[in-house]
Scaffold this motif. Structure first.
Motif, PDB file in Angstrom:
ATOM      1  N   LEU A  95       8.068  -8.610  -2.911  1.00 57.28           N
ATOM      2  CA  LEU A  95       7.211  -8.175  -4.006  1.00 57.28           C
ATOM      3  C   LEU A  95       5.736  -8.392  -3.680  1.00 57.28           C
ATOM      4  O   LEU A  95       4.898  -7.538  -3.994  1.00 57.28           O
ATOM      5  N   GLU A  96       5.414  -9.500  -3.036  1.00 57.92           N
ATOM      6  CA  GLU A  96       4.026  -9.742  -2.627  1.00 57.92           C
ATOM      7  C   GLU A  96       3.562  -8.698  -1.625  1.00 57.92           C
ATOM      8  O   GLU A  96       2.445  -8.176  -1.724  1.00 57.92           O
ATOM      9  N   LYS A  97       4.418  -8.394  -0.659  1.00 58.19           N
ATOM     10  CA  LYS A  97       4.093  -7.378   0.349  1.00 58.19           C
ATOM     11  C   LYS A  97       3.919  -6.010  -0.316  1.00 58.19           C
ATOM     12  O   LYS A  97       3.009  -5.258   0.023  1.00 58.19           O
ATOM     13  N   THR A  98       4.779  -5.712  -1.273  1.00 60.93           N
ATOM     14  CA  THR A  98       4.701  -4.440  -1.992  1.00 60.93           C
ATOM     15  C   THR A  98       3.410  -4.350  -2.791  1.00 60.93           C
ATOM     16  O   THR A  98       2.727  -3.320  -2.777  1.00 60.93           O
ATOM     17  N   GLU A  99       3.071  -5.411  -3.481  1.00 60.14           N
ATOM     18  CA  GLU A  99       1.843  -5.407  -4.281  1.00 60.14           C
ATOM     19  C   GLU A  99       0.614  -5.204  -3.398  1.00 60.14           C
ATOM     20  O   GLU A  99      -0.286  -4.436  -3.733  1.00 60.14           O
ATOM     21  N   TYR A 100       0.581  -5.870  -2.248  1.00 58.48           N
ATOM     22  CA  TYR A 100      -0.533  -5.693  -1.311  1.00 58.48           C
ATOM     23  C   TYR A 100      -0.609  -4.236  -0.846  1.00 58.48           C
ATOM     24  O   TYR A 100      -1.692  -3.632  -0.828  1.00 58.48           O
ATOM     25  N   ALA A 101       0.530  -3.655  -0.483  1.00 57.56           N
ATOM     26  CA  ALA A 101       0.558  -2.260  -0.022  1.00 57.56           C
ATOM     27  C   ALA A 101       0.117  -1.308  -1.127  1.00 57.56           C
ATOM     28  O   ALA A 101      -0.615  -0.343  -0.872  1.00 57.56           O
ATOM     29  N   ILE A 102       0.534  -1.580  -2.352  1.00 52.29           N
ATOM     30  CA  ILE A 102       0.124  -0.730  -3.479  1.00 52.29           C
ATOM     31  C   ILE A 102      -1.392  -0.798  -3.663  1.00 52.29           C
ATOM     32  O   ILE A 102      -2.049   0.229  -3.859  1.00 52.29           O
ATOM     33  N   GLU A 103      -1.941  -1.983  -3.591  1.00 51.78           N
ATOM     34  CA  GLU A 103      -3.400  -2.112  -3.725  1.00 51.78           C
ATOM     35  C   GLU A 103      -4.129  -1.319  -2.651  1.00 51.78           C
ATOM     36  O   GLU A 103      -5.127  -0.663  -2.927  1.00 51.78           O
ATOM     37  N   ARG A 104      -3.649  -1.371  -1.409  1.00 47.77           N
ATOM     38  CA  ARG A 104      -4.264  -0.596  -0.324  1.00 47.77           C
ATOM     39  C   ARG A 104      -4.093   0.904  -0.566  1.00 47.77           C
ATOM     40  O   ARG A 104      -5.008   1.692  -0.336  1.00 47.77           O
ATOM     41  N   ALA A 105      -2.913   1.304  -1.042  1.00 50.05           N
ATOM     42  CA  ALA A 105      -2.643   2.725  -1.292  1.00 50.05           C
ATOM     43  C   ALA A 105      -3.549   3.255  -2.408  1.00 50.05           C
ATOM     44  O   ALA A 105      -4.083   4.361  -2.320  1.00 50.05           O
TER      45      ALA A 105
END
Length: 92
Positions: free
Chosen positions: A75-85
């Motif tokens: 979930l942390e990795k996903t949240e980081y990727a979403i912020e970059r996206a």
């Protein structure tokens, strides 16, 4: 997670579907059926999905299927990727 990041950036979107099968549409209108559920800017969707993949999160061009096997680290990795996206499409 996605709505929070997109709303924070002022990006119009709709999350359509079910809790277990859904997609994000970059549109200002409601998604009521197949014809109305489309992106106002398909290139924005492609950039969003590509940026997620660049950060290790697979997002197909279609709907998302969340898994119960997702860990807090996922979930942390996903949240980081979403912020970059979101940053990648906020510039367009």
């Amino acid at each position: 997670m996605q709505s929070r990041a997109l709303e924070g950036a002022g990006i119009a979107h709709q999350i359509c579907g079910d809790e277990t099968l859904f997609d994000v549409f970059f549109t200002t209108g409601p998604c009521r059926d197949y014809r109305s559920a489309k992106h106002d800017d398909p290139a924005r969707n492609a950039t969003y999905n590509a940026t997620l993949r660049q950060h290790g999160i697979f997002k197909s061009p279609g709907k998302l299927y969340p898994s119960l096997a997702i860990t807090p680290v996922d979930l942390e990795k996903t949240e980081y990727a979403i912020e970059r996206a979101v940053q990648s499409i906020a510039l367009t």
